[in-house]
Design an enzyme around this catalytic site. Structure first.
Site, PDB file in Angstrom:
ATOM      1  N   GLY A 176       0.849  -1.321   0.173  1.00 19.81           N
ATOM      2  CA  GLY A 176       0.009  -0.043   0.233  1.00 19.81           C
ATOM      3  C   GLY A 176       0.771   1.233   0.287  1.00 19.81           C
ATOM      4  N   SER A 177       0.277   2.294   0.634  1.00 19.93           N
ATOM      5  CA  SER A 177       0.921   3.672   0.651  1.00 19.93           C
ATOM      6  C   SER A 177       2.322   3.752   1.159  1.00 19.93           C
ATOM      7  CB  SER A 177       0.090   4.645   1.167  1.00 19.93           C
ATOM      8  OG  SER A 177      -1.170   4.805   0.373  1.00 19.93           O
ATOM      9  N   ILE A 178       2.689   2.963   2.020  1.00 21.58           N
ATOM     10  CA  ILE A 178       4.319   2.990   2.485  1.00 21.58           C
ATOM     11  C   ILE A 178       5.078   3.036   1.337  1.00 21.58           C
ATOM     12  CG2 ILE A 178       6.098   1.845   3.988  1.00 21.58           C
ATOM     13  CD1 ILE A 178       3.810   1.269   5.981  1.00 21.58           C
ATOM     14  N   PHE A 179       4.737   2.324   0.211  1.00 25.55           N
ATOM     15  CA  PHE A 179       5.682   2.042  -0.786  1.00 25.55           C
ATOM     16  C   PHE A 179       5.602   3.195  -1.768  1.00 25.55           C
ATOM     17  CE2 PHE A 179       6.770   0.842  -5.349  1.00 25.55           C
ATOM     18  CZ  PHE A 179       7.777  -0.126  -5.054  1.00 25.55           C
ATOM     19  N   LYS A 180       4.745   4.274  -1.389  1.00 24.38           N
ATOM     20  CA  LYS A 180       5.213   5.470  -2.035  1.00 24.38           C
ATOM     21  C   LYS A 180       6.566   6.224  -1.542  1.00 24.38           C
ATOM     22  CE  LYS A 180       0.037   6.405  -2.392  1.00 24.38           C
ATOM     23  NZ  LYS A 180      -1.210   7.159  -1.798  1.00 24.38           N
TER      24      LYS A 180
END
Length: 617
Positions: free
Chosen positions: A335-339
């Site tokens: 999810g958004s941690i990969f951003k």
């Protein structure tokens, strides 16, 4: 006549020569055996008149960063009988049945078995062994042994691991460092006569055991306890399936805590722990990622319900699930941690700056796909800085498309995401990623904000650590050094720090951006007054999407300008509100409230109160 005598004389000479040849061979063989093979056959004869019993070596201890003993040994006894020395079998059967709490028929079977030595029961507590020894029963042997003991029961169970009946490591650090911990067993050799009866006053020979070395690790008992308590609280509050926590030093990869609740009792590792649904993150797409000990990835809970019978196979499957270390054995959509990874690659490649302008109407069209933002109404006009603070999907889709497939894969490889981290635990899974040739614009768009591929929690924590520590790839690890019982260092472990994966400039920019996420953005529930904390929220779904099962997570580090500790929390299948910024960020706040003062990280006086935003992905 004369001719016959000559013939007979020749015949006699031939026979005589033959006899002498045979005698010569026999004498030669005898000399060979007596002189050249005497040592071998002497040893064989000695072995026939010696009975051998092992003296178990004490397994080395496992100690935490402060010297707290996390794994040690307890003295136990092994009760055996020697058939040839038994004088009163009925008395032995009566005593052993009573003292060992065994069925008389089972004891009788072992006592009456004709063998040089027969084990009746192992791992008998020392008090019981001492009582049996006091009976002085001929033919009964009580040998002291060691059994692994874990003073804190379930603490870090999936990290420490446990040993089997032979005191050999089964999972975790116990098996990874087996060669250092196990030691070398000794022997007791006693002389017997031809009937196998020990010869009185003949004494015995002893080969003393060599105890194993002690393993010192980076895990900190106090930090592990803080994290386990915080994880249990949120698991109960949200009726989650499981909660995982990783705390590590982002500069050198030392892991201070690794939690996977529910944990299990290391002193009773074959007792199943009751837990919610036996589901693992990323189970549908991570079929090939099994631990070294696992034989299957099936949901054994379903098998049990369907059949109504708990078979040996089902039990083993459930034990394998219970022993799994989700931080390293399982993959999930980050999810958004990969951003954080997408932003780092884009900044390093120069396709975006912190002041670039974007527009979010609540979605972005990619080919024929409408990919929405978490904020349905959209964020409107925003800079890249605001985009990461808002965790805006359309912004990161645009950034991913700017990078392109070739560059994305270049940085995926450069950041180490396609390899294992090299953590010193068995069974590490690998990233599950599309083949480069199969990635089109839609796949690239979803990858850019952390969907449609899977990584392990330890891989994500390691990669982010490397991106914020100045840009140097690290190796996560527990093992620090090996020491003897006198505290002398036998071996210090060295770990690869890898190459520079991003510039120090990019790393500094990412630290600043992620500090704003906590101070002003969607990670504000991790804010602690007086501390500068950076972080990123995430909310992702497991497969199949129709099941509406979510994973809430938050990754935070402190201090933001010079990270000394990084913490990642993953909540699997929480009930009710499931946004990472809402339920996972407060867990990191709870942990940091305890461990930052403990680590000696002092408060700053200039940190402002955070502003609340509506983005909590």
């Amino acid at each position: 006549m004369f001719r016959n005598k000559t013939y007979n004389r020749k015949k006699i000479l031939i026979v005589f020569a033959g006899v002498m040849l045979v005698l010569g061979i026999l004498v030669g063989r005898l000399v060979y055996l007596m002189i050249f093979c005497s040592q071998y056959y002497g040893q064989q004869a000695e072995d026939l008149h010696e009975r051998e019993r092992d003296i178990k070596a004490a397994r080395g201890k496992i100690l935490d960063a402060n010297g707290t003993v996390l794994a040690t040994n307890r003295t136990v006894c092994t009760i055996s009988v020697i058939h040839s020395q038994i004088e009163d079998p009925e008395e032995i059967i009566r005593v052993l049945s009573k003292e060992l709490g065994m069925e008389e028929a089972e004891v009788r079977k072992r006592v009456e078995k004709v063998s040089s030595i027969e084990r009746v029961k192992a791992n008998v507590d020392k008090d019981t062994g001492d009582r049996i020894r006091e009976y002085k029963l001929p033919g009964v042997k009580v040998d002291e042994d060691y059994k692994r003991y874990y003073p804190y029961d379930s603490l870090a169970s999936k990290v420490l691991g446990f040993t089997g009946g032979d005191n050999q490591g089964i999972i975790g650090l116990e098996v990874k460092y087996e060669d250092y911990l196990k030691g070398t067993n000794g022997k007791i050799l006693t002389l017997t006569d031809a009937r196998g009866v020990e010869i009185e006053n003949a004494g015995e020979r002893r080969q003393e055991p060599v105890d194993g070395y002690n393993l010192h690790i980076s895990l900190d008992y106090n930090i592990q306890m803080y994290c386990e308590q915080a994880a249990k609280r949120v698991m109960e509050e949200k009726s989650a399936d499981s909660v995982s926590v990783i705390v590590m030093n982002p500069k050198n990869g030392e892991i201070m805590a690794m939690v996977n609740v529910p944990e299990f009792n290391l002193n009773e590792p074959f007792t199943l722990v009751e837990s919610p649904t036996e589901n693992t993150t990323g189970e549908d797409a991570a079929e090939e990622n099994t631990t070294e000990e696992n034989a299957t990835e099936e949901n054994t809970g379903e098998t049990q319900e369907t059949s109504g019978v708990l078979t040996a196979e089902n039990t083993q499957d459930l034990l394998n699930q219970m022993w799994r270390n989700q931080c390293i054995n399982d993959t999930y959509e980050p999810g958004s941690i990969f951003k954080v990874i997408t932003a780092s690659a884009a900044l390093e490649e120069g396709v975006v700056t912190v002041n670039d302008n974007f527009y979010c109407p609540g979605y972005k069209m990619v080919e024929d796909r409408r990919i929405r933002c978490a904020k349905v109404a959209g964020h409107g006009a925003e800079t890249f800085t605001q985009g990461i603070m808002n965790s805006c999907n359309p912004v990161f889709i645009e950034v991913g498309l700017r990078l392109g497939v070739d560059n994305f894969y270049k940085y995926f490889q450069q950041f180490g995401l396609l390899n294992k981290t090299g953590i010193d635990l068995p069974g590490e899974a690998v990233t599950i990623m599309h083949k480069k040739e199969n990635v089109g614009p839609v796949e690239l768009a979803t990858i850019s904000f952390g969907q449609s591929f899977q990584v392990t929690p330890i891989q994500l924590a390691t990669t982010v650590s490397s991106l914020i520590n100045g840009g140097t790839r690290i190796t996560p690890h527990f093992g620090v050094d090996i020491r003897d019982d006198q505290g002398n260092v036998v071996e210090t472990f060295q770990y690869d720090t890898g190459e520079q994966i991003v510039s120090e400039e990019t790393s500094a920019t990412m630290r600043s951006l992620l500090e704003k996420v906590v101070a002003e953005g969607g990670g504000n529930k991790a804010y602690i007054e007086g501390y500068s904390i950076g972080g990123k929220t995430a909310t992702s779904q497991t497969l199949p999407r129709s099941a509406h099962r979510y994973i809430s997570s938050f990754l935070g580090f402190a201090p933001a300008d010079d990270p000394q500790v990084l913490t990642m929390v993953i909540i699997n299948n929480p009930q009710g509100v499931y946004y990472g910024g809402t339920i996972a960020a407060p867990v990191v706040k709870d942990i940091y409230s305890n461990i930052l003062p403990y680590l000696g990280i002092e408060k700053e006086e200039t940190v402002e109160e955070p502003e609340t935003t509506d983005s909590e992905q």
